[in-house]
Design a protein around this motif. Sequence first.
Motif, PDB file in Angstrom:
ATOM      1  N   LEU A  40       0.843  -1.188   0.000  1.00 25.98           N
ATOM      2  CA  LEU A  40       0.000   0.000   0.000  1.00 25.98           C
ATOM      3  C   LEU A  40       0.878   1.238   0.000  1.00 25.98           C
ATOM      4  CD1 LEU A  40      -2.755  -0.850   2.647  1.00 25.98           C
ATOM      5  CD2 LEU A  40      -3.180  -0.351   0.248  1.00 25.98           C
TER       6      LEU A  40
ATOM      7  N   VAL B 207      -7.704   8.186   4.442  1.00 22.97           N
ATOM      8  CA  VAL B 207      -7.871   6.789   4.066  1.00 22.97           C
ATOM      9  C   VAL B 207      -8.517   6.042   5.226  1.00 22.97           C
ATOM     10  CG1 VAL B 207      -6.751   4.699   3.207  1.00 22.97           C
ATOM     11  CG2 VAL B 207      -5.782   6.946   2.662  1.00 22.97           C
TER      12      VAL B 207
ATOM     13  N   VAL C 131      -9.372   2.228   6.644  1.00 22.01           N
ATOM     14  CA  VAL C 131      -9.061   0.803   6.540  1.00 22.01           C
ATOM     15  C   VAL C 131     -10.173   0.048   7.250  1.00 22.01           C
ATOM     16  CG1 VAL C 131      -7.372  -1.000   7.005  1.00 22.01           C
ATOM     17  CG2 VAL C 131      -6.594   1.324   6.523  1.00 22.01           C
TER      18      VAL C 131
ATOM     19  N   ARG D 215     -11.100   7.675   0.218  1.00 19.91           N
ATOM     20  CA  ARG D 215     -10.413   6.440  -0.164  1.00 19.91           C
ATOM     21  C   ARG D 215     -10.651   5.370   0.900  1.00 19.91           C
ATOM     22  NH1 ARG D 215      -3.821   5.590  -0.605  1.00 19.91           N
ATOM     23  NH2 ARG D 215      -3.858   3.335  -1.014  1.00 19.91           N
TER      24      ARG D 215
ATOM     25  N   VAL E  51      -9.763   1.284   2.021  1.00 24.16           N
ATOM     26  CA  VAL E  51      -8.969   0.066   1.879  1.00 24.16           C
ATOM     27  C   VAL E  51      -9.684  -1.032   2.644  1.00 24.16           C
ATOM     28  CG1 VAL E  51      -6.777  -1.057   2.448  1.00 24.16           C
ATOM     29  CG2 VAL E  51      -6.783   1.295   1.599  1.00 24.16           C
TER      30      VAL E  51
ATOM     31  N   LEU F  44      -5.062  -7.707   1.443  1.00 19.70           N
ATOM     32  CA  LEU F  44      -5.744  -6.552   0.869  1.00 19.70           C
ATOM     33  C   LEU F  44      -6.639  -7.041  -0.257  1.00 19.70           C
ATOM     34  CD1 LEU F  44      -6.017  -3.434   0.461  1.00 19.70           C
ATOM     35  CD2 LEU F  44      -4.102  -3.614  -1.111  1.00 19.70           C
TER      36      LEU F  44
ATOM     37  N   ASP G  24      -8.890  -1.546  -2.851  1.00 21.08           N
ATOM     38  CA  ASP G  24      -8.325  -0.238  -2.569  1.00 21.08           C
ATOM     39  C   ASP G  24      -8.930   0.738  -3.568  1.00 21.08           C
ATOM     40  OD1 ASP G  24      -6.902   1.998  -1.959  1.00 21.08           O
ATOM     41  OD2 ASP G  24      -4.909   1.176  -2.357  1.00 21.08           O
TER      42      ASP G  24
ATOM     43  N   HIS H  80     -15.316  -8.548   1.647  1.00 20.76           N
ATOM     44  CA  HIS H  80     -15.082  -7.420   0.749  1.00 20.76           C
ATOM     45  C   HIS H  80     -16.403  -6.904   0.200  1.00 20.76           C
ATOM     46  CE1 HIS H  80     -13.959  -6.393  -3.666  1.00 20.76           C
ATOM     47  NE2 HIS H  80     -14.218  -5.312  -2.990  1.00 20.76           N
TER      48      HIS H  80
END
Length: 325
Positions: free
Chosen positions: A24, A32, A34, A205, A207, A214, A217, A233
Amino acid sequence: MSIDVQNVVFRYPDGTTALEDVSLSFGAGERVAVVGQNGAGKTTLAKLMNGLLTPTEGRVVVNGVSTADQTTAMTARTVGYVFQNPDDQIFASTVEDELEYMPRYFKWNEEKTSAKLGRAVELTGIEEYLDVNPSDLPFAIKKFVAIATVIVNDCDYVILDEPTAGLDAIGTERLVDLVRELSDSGVGVITITHDMRFVADAFPRVVVMANRRLVMDGSAQTSSPPTRRSRPHGFAARRLRNCSATSAASPAHSRSPRSPGSWHESHPCPNGRRHRRRRRTGIDPPPVHRRRRHPRCQLRGRQRVPRTCCGEHHGMARSVQRNRH
């Protein structure tokens, strides 16, 4: 300036693998979020960027310097970390002493210290609590005190671990404004959270992590639909899209009333007032029921007509109904 995570693998001393081949990059002034399921590796990733942990394989480079080549204290001057529980990092007898600890440690002059403290206090809104012992403050105020102690250090990046936990709507709104102010001043803000409303309001953004890897993104609008192979996801992406759409439609989240022509109007029932009262959620129609049985009257075992039902949807004889009533 940036934080670069390059093919990082991390294993704890007991052999548990927390991250697998994660790469990343986070830029200065970027916001960002997460997100991901519990155990996906979010907190481990944040601690690697802060220098609290060292990668087993790969590298974490902060502003051109590997975290393995410097101490945790040196990395923390660039990447500030706000713990989920503010009691883990607050120790002074007053809020003002807590904010002045790091400036005294760095031996800043009085003018610089006053300027940094004033900015942190203004952003977090804790002016009236400077003379109070942090242990006497509510949990939500202590969270802003912990955030202020990191802002005072003048870090290039700030990591927030579950910042909305324990906050009400007013506190969350103040936190959103704080994140935007930091970003506008060139400070990168990275958050670990499960609050998708907060993500949709403050972070362009996103992630997404799952199973130590991951998986996405991008932004909430460009998230792919859920699949069987990557359910965490898809679920996070769907939640983000729903929150983004609601935020764009109206600032305050409110449930829309049930539209005309709903299920209840197409299935009239003389005793339907009782059923409608129990199902007044305003979100979705009730689940599809089996033929010739009212959904609120489905009982385990034999098909019986309870006293609270009109009985006309069951197709049973009125004599049986009278006997049971």
